[in-house]
Scaffold this motif. Sequence first.
Motif, PDB file in Angstrom:
ATOM      1  N   LEU A 193       0.835  -1.198   0.000  1.00 50.21           N
ATOM      2  CA  LEU A 193       0.000   0.000   0.000  1.00 50.21           C
ATOM      3  C   LEU A 193       0.875   1.256   0.000  1.00 50.21           C
ATOM      4  O   LEU A 193       1.862   1.335   0.738  1.00 50.21           O
ATOM      5  CB  LEU A 193      -0.905   0.004   1.229  1.00 50.21           C
ATOM      6  N   VAL A 214      -7.264  -1.357  10.043  1.00 51.44           N
ATOM      7  CA  VAL A 214      -7.553  -0.582   8.841  1.00 51.44           C
ATOM      8  C   VAL A 214      -8.921   0.078   8.977  1.00 51.44           C
ATOM      9  O   VAL A 214      -9.906  -0.595   9.296  1.00 51.44           O
ATOM     10  CB  VAL A 214      -7.548  -1.473   7.580  1.00 51.44           C
ATOM     11  N   ALA A 216     -11.780   2.750   7.090  1.00 46.21           N
ATOM     12  CA  ALA A 216     -12.264   3.449   5.903  1.00 46.21           C
ATOM     13  C   ALA A 216     -13.360   4.401   6.348  1.00 46.21           C
ATOM     14  O   ALA A 216     -14.367   3.973   6.920  1.00 46.21           O
ATOM     15  CB  ALA A 216     -12.814   2.458   4.887  1.00 46.21           C
ATOM     16  N   SER A 244      -4.788  -5.842   2.230  1.00 50.00           N
ATOM     17  CA  SER A 244      -4.783  -4.963   1.057  1.00 50.00           C
ATOM     18  C   SER A 244      -6.101  -5.019   0.290  1.00 50.00           C
ATOM     19  O   SER A 244      -6.552  -3.996  -0.242  1.00 50.00           O
ATOM     20  CB  SER A 244      -3.618  -5.312   0.128  1.00 50.00           C
ATOM     21  N   ALA A 247      -8.500  -2.606   1.964  1.00 44.32           N
ATOM     22  CA  ALA A 247      -8.053  -1.221   1.841  1.00 44.32           C
ATOM     23  C   ALA A 247      -8.231  -0.712   0.409  1.00 44.32           C
ATOM     24  O   ALA A 247      -8.715   0.411   0.194  1.00 44.32           O
ATOM     25  CB  ALA A 247      -6.588  -1.108   2.255  1.00 44.32           C
ATOM     26  N   VAL A 257      -8.817   6.116   3.643  1.00 43.08           N
ATOM     27  CA  VAL A 257      -8.295   4.908   4.292  1.00 43.08           C
ATOM     28  C   VAL A 257      -7.076   5.239   5.156  1.00 43.08           C
ATOM     29  O   VAL A 257      -6.142   5.895   4.700  1.00 43.08           O
ATOM     30  CB  VAL A 257      -7.921   3.838   3.252  1.00 43.08           C
ATOM     31  N   VAL A 259      -4.381   3.350   8.113  1.00 40.65           N
ATOM     32  CA  VAL A 259      -3.913   2.157   8.806  1.00 40.65           C
ATOM     33  C   VAL A 259      -3.261   2.612  10.109  1.00 40.65           C
ATOM     34  O   VAL A 259      -2.454   3.542  10.114  1.00 40.65           O
ATOM     35  CB  VAL A 259      -2.892   1.373   7.958  1.00 40.65           C
TER      36      VAL A 259
END
Length: 405
Positions: A193, A214, A216, A244, A247, A257, A259
């Motif tokens: 990422l 993660v 969003a 991934s 994400a 997004v 992390v």
Amino acid sequence: MKYDVIIVGAGASGMMAAITAAGHHKKVLLLERMDKLGKKILATGNGRCNLSNAYMDENCYRGQRPSFAYPMIEEFGLEELIQFFESLGMLITEQNGYYYPASLQAATVVDTLTQKLKHLHVDILTDFEVIKAEKRKSTFYVYGNEKCFQARNLILATGGCAQPNLGSNGSGYKLAKDFHHKITDTFPSLVGLEAEGKYLKETSGVRNVSDISVYANNELIAKEHGEVQFTKYGISGIPIFQISHFAIEALRRKKKVKVYLNLMPQMVTLEETTEVFLKNCNYKTVEEFFQGFLNKKLVYAILQRLKIDPRKPVAQISKKDLKRILDMIQNFEVQIKGYKGYDMAQVTAGGVSTKEIIQGTLESKLLEGLYVVGELLDVDGTCGGYNLQWAFTSGYIAASQIGRQ
């Protein structure tokens, strides 16, 4: 010459399908656009070929219908895969739940499959680019290299778009579309990422075992644990590959997004430990003090992000700044801005919609005799042998159905 089945693509799913169909005494033609069979297999597991995994459930697979693959893997899973390769004279070894050829060489897998294909007298053409396929009445016509072959059945095993230099160039989607199949949104998965931040220059090359969360649009969408690799472009490593898919899917929906990394997940008493260390080590600078906790590059990056002078004596640090440092150690924010492309991805997410494929046979619901297998379908697994297991499983399932004809 008319065949019982033509298979387009000689990767894991295609070779398995060819061996299975030929084992049922079917006349098989295997077409491959590359100059050799199984090129993508050779690159799996860092050349060791991670075939499957001891842990297996529905959560190991993604797609619009995540539960689509699992019933077939229960039919032909790890145990059956081991028996299959042992019947071809190849031993399999297990390491921490991951299964590999005993030689720990991916070439052994390709050689073993190729030898069986030759033994079964499967017709094989390499450097063959299929440009068109159609069905008229009960016969499929497959065109390419100024030739045309005919068959009662057609298996599309072309793979997706990941690692196009090894053969997966997305051509199978066109063939499926020509048969009026819907293709769901496709994107790279099991890939690094890309992130924003000046600190990336400092942290590049660092590896750190972390808890990964993660978000969003501030909603938790995935969690993972493992060794994160900091790179010049962002973050990578197996646990990043695992998350991934989620994400990238969120990014493609224009969501914000982030992390968050707990850089010291094993230290549940970080605050208390810090207080004890401060009493004994108050002669150090802030930077020197926290280098006893973390990689020095991470320490420097944290202090820079917080605008705290790394040369400041730790004895003079305020409680507020101390708390800010500890908070960032446990919640190191990484703003995700993008992701690496298909050339670096291990697998393609999305593909031929499984809503139009019969679960249990992998035959098209739209056209009798057409089968879609492997990565070309909207099925992608997590990292750890799951995608190869699905490739072998799906090739076996489709060809077994043809074998019953």
